[in-house]
Structures are given as structure tokens and as C-alpha cells.
Write a protein that holds these residues in place. Structure first.
Motif, PDB file in Angstrom:
ATOM      1  N   ALA A  25       0.854  -1.189   0.000  1.00  0.00           N
ATOM      2  CA  ALA A  25       0.000   0.000   0.000  1.00  0.00           C
ATOM      3  C   ALA A  25       0.890   1.238   0.000  1.00  0.00           C
ATOM      4  O   ALA A  25       1.893   1.284   0.717  1.00  0.00           O
ATOM      5  CB  ALA A  25      -0.914   0.007   1.214  1.00  0.00           C
ATOM      6  N   PRO A  26       0.556   2.244  -0.775  1.00  0.00           N
ATOM      7  CA  PRO A  26       1.380   3.454  -0.808  1.00  0.00           C
ATOM      8  C   PRO A  26       1.278   4.224   0.505  1.00  0.00           C
ATOM      9  O   PRO A  26       0.290   4.114   1.229  1.00  0.00           O
ATOM     10  CB  PRO A  26       0.781   4.269  -1.954  1.00  0.00           C
ATOM     11  CG  PRO A  26      -0.635   3.807  -2.023  1.00  0.00           C
ATOM     12  CD  PRO A  26      -0.627   2.354  -1.628  1.00  0.00           C
ATOM     13  N   TYR A  27       2.327   4.997   0.811  1.00  0.00           N
ATOM     14  CA  TYR A  27       2.274   5.847   1.987  1.00  0.00           C
ATOM     15  C   TYR A  27       1.389   7.047   1.691  1.00  0.00           C
ATOM     16  O   TYR A  27       1.613   7.767   0.723  1.00  0.00           O
ATOM     17  CB  TYR A  27       3.675   6.334   2.393  1.00  0.00           C
ATOM     18  CG  TYR A  27       3.588   7.348   3.510  1.00  0.00           C
ATOM     19  CD1 TYR A  27       3.362   6.937   4.817  1.00  0.00           C
ATOM     20  CD2 TYR A  27       3.663   8.714   3.249  1.00  0.00           C
ATOM     21  CE1 TYR A  27       3.246   7.858   5.846  1.00  0.00           C
ATOM     22  CE2 TYR A  27       3.541   9.647   4.273  1.00  0.00           C
ATOM     23  CZ  TYR A  27       3.330   9.210   5.564  1.00  0.00           C
ATOM     24  OH  TYR A  27       3.195  10.122   6.578  1.00  0.00           O
ATOM     25  N   VAL A  28       0.386   7.251   2.535  1.00  0.00           N
ATOM     26  CA  VAL A  28      -0.459   8.430   2.461  1.00  0.00           C
ATOM     27  C   VAL A  28      -0.566   8.959   3.889  1.00  0.00           C
ATOM     28  O   VAL A  28      -1.021   8.234   4.787  1.00  0.00           O
ATOM     29  CB  VAL A  28      -1.869   8.108   1.901  1.00  0.00           C
ATOM     30  CG1 VAL A  28      -2.734   9.358   1.873  1.00  0.00           C
ATOM     31  CG2 VAL A  28      -1.776   7.472   0.517  1.00  0.00           C
ATOM     32  N   ALA A  29      -0.137  10.195   4.113  1.00  0.00           N
ATOM     33  CA  ALA A  29      -0.166  10.785   5.452  1.00  0.00           C
ATOM     34  C   ALA A  29      -1.568  10.666   6.050  1.00  0.00           C
ATOM     35  O   ALA A  29      -2.565  10.951   5.397  1.00  0.00           O
ATOM     36  CB  ALA A  29       0.257  12.247   5.393  1.00  0.00           C
ATOM     37  N   GLY A  30      -1.626  10.216   7.302  1.00  0.00           N
ATOM     38  CA  GLY A  30      -2.896  10.083   7.994  1.00  0.00           C
ATOM     39  C   GLY A  30      -3.583   8.745   7.768  1.00  0.00           C
ATOM     40  O   GLY A  30      -4.592   8.450   8.392  1.00  0.00           O
ATOM     41  N   PHE A  31      -3.029   7.913   6.888  1.00  0.00           N
ATOM     42  CA  PHE A  31      -3.627   6.617   6.584  1.00  0.00           C
ATOM     43  C   PHE A  31      -2.625   5.476   6.783  1.00  0.00           C
ATOM     44  O   PHE A  31      -2.718   4.439   6.130  1.00  0.00           O
ATOM     45  CB  PHE A  31      -4.163   6.595   5.144  1.00  0.00           C
ATOM     46  CG  PHE A  31      -5.344   7.492   4.946  1.00  0.00           C
ATOM     47  CD1 PHE A  31      -6.628   7.062   5.235  1.00  0.00           C
ATOM     48  CD2 PHE A  31      -5.167   8.789   4.478  1.00  0.00           C
ATOM     49  CE1 PHE A  31      -7.722   7.895   5.057  1.00  0.00           C
ATOM     50  CE2 PHE A  31      -6.253   9.637   4.298  1.00  0.00           C
ATOM     51  CZ  PHE A  31      -7.536   9.187   4.588  1.00  0.00           C
ATOM     52  N   LEU A  32      -1.682   5.671   7.695  1.00  0.00           N
ATOM     53  CA  LEU A  32      -0.632   4.682   7.938  1.00  0.00           C
ATOM     54  C   LEU A  32      -1.214   3.328   8.350  1.00  0.00           C
ATOM     55  O   LEU A  32      -0.671   2.280   7.997  1.00  0.00           O
ATOM     56  CB  LEU A  32       0.318   5.201   9.015  1.00  0.00           C
ATOM     57  CG  LEU A  32       1.595   4.424   9.241  1.00  0.00           C
ATOM     58  CD1 LEU A  32       2.427   4.388   7.965  1.00  0.00           C
ATOM     59  CD2 LEU A  32       2.387   5.035  10.367  1.00  0.00           C
ATOM     60  N   ALA A  33      -2.324   3.334   9.068  1.00  0.00           N
ATOM     61  CA  ALA A  33      -2.917   2.081   9.531  1.00  0.00           C
ATOM     62  C   ALA A  33      -3.262   1.152   8.377  1.00  0.00           C
ATOM     63  O   ALA A  33      -3.175  -0.066   8.517  1.00  0.00           O
ATOM     64  CB  ALA A  33      -4.169   2.364  10.367  1.00  0.00           C
TER      65      ALA A  33
END
Length: 173
Positions: A25-33
């Protein structure tokens, strides 16, 4: 992805599961979970299959719970998916709901004189999002927040009781 089960209150390691995982899964700030939690859920499921008697009563997670830009950090996400009580323990303050690492915040941290001293993190909404905890003699505090099925007071007491050093033993292990 690591899951370590400790006895309580002795904090002796009873079980360890650490695996290298390929995160796709790509890194997206605020969606680390969304990158991390699937591997942690798998670790909890493996534990429940291999050693059902060691099923944790509570999970301490290196991350945030309600103290999160969307009000639902990794500790909330993991707690909901496993239906286990979960506590977020972060090393840095996320700047959300008006909370900032300004001079006032630094002064409040300096006011924590004794081990176990705390102060609440109240956002501009008036809602308490977490607690700052002095867990050791370090000048760096911990940021404790509710994840799932646990009160903030209980979360802080539990984290404090698991600290031999700055980081609580279940996370440090």
C-alpha cells in the motif's frame, strides 16, 4: 510486523512473532494504519491459533488512537478489527485539533517533575484527545491515547505500569 506478549505485572516475554513483510500500500499521510494493520491483525490471529491461552487482554501500539488528524489512528483501527482493548502510545505529538508543539506545550512538558506525571491534551474542540506522560527521567514524554474499549485513565495507568524505560516494555520488546 511484531507482536510480543508479556506477562503482567512481571513483564516477562511469553510469546514473540516478528516477520519481515512486504508493504504494497502506498504511503499516504494520515492513513498509515492501512499499510500496517493488516499484518498486525494476522499476527494476532496467528497467536490466537497457536497459543489461545496467551490471547492478550490489551494491545499497546506504537502509534496513536484518538489523537489523530482523523480521530482514528492505528490503535483504533487495530482495536476495532481484533475487538481487543487497544492503547496508542506515540513518541511525538501529532499536531491536530489546535494542539501544537509551541512554547506553551514545551513549558507544560517541563512542568512534569515526577515519573508518572501527566497533563491532558485538550484540542480547540474542548475534547481531551490524549495525555502526555512522563514515563522515565527523560525530558521526552509519551503521548497516550485511547484506541478501543479502554478509558484514557486506564490507558495511562497501564502504560505507566509497563515502563521500565521511556518506552513501555510491550512496545520496546
Amino acid at each position: 510486523a511484531c507482536l510480543v506478549v508479556l506477562s503482567y505485572p512481571a513483564l516477562e516475554v511469553l510469546y514473540e512473532d516478528c516477520r519481515m513483510v512486504a508493504v504494497d500500500a502506498p504511503y499516504v499521510a494520515g492513513f498509515l494504519a492501512f499499510r500496517e494493520v493488516p499484518f498486525l491483525v494476522e499476527a494476532v490471529q496467528r497467536l490466537q491459533q497457536k497459543e489461545p491461552k496467551l490471547s492478550p487482554q490489551v494491545l499497546l501500539v506504537d502509534g496513536n488512537g484518538l489523537l489523530h488528524p482523523r480521530g482514528f489512528g492505528v490503535a483504533c483501527h487495530l482495536g476495532v478489527l481484533t475487538d481487543l482493548p487497544c492503547v496508542g502510545v506515540a513518541k511525538n505529538l501529532l499536531q491536530v485539533n489546535g494542539l501544537v508543539r509551541d512554547e506553551l506545550h514545551r513549558e507544560q512538558i517541563r512542568s512534569l517533575q515526577s515519573l508518572g506525571d501527566t497533563f491532558p491534551l485538550t484540542g480547540t474542540s474542548g475534547r481531551v484527545l490524549g495525555m502526555v506522560l512522563r514515563s522515565c527521567n527523560s525530558s521526552k514524554p509519551l503521548y497516550v491515547s485511547v484506541g478501543h474499549r479502554v478509558s484514557l485513565d486506564t490507558a495511562v495507568r497501564l502504560v505507566k505500569s509497563c515502563c521500565r524505560f521511556r518506552i513501555p516494555e510491550p512496545i520496546r520488546q
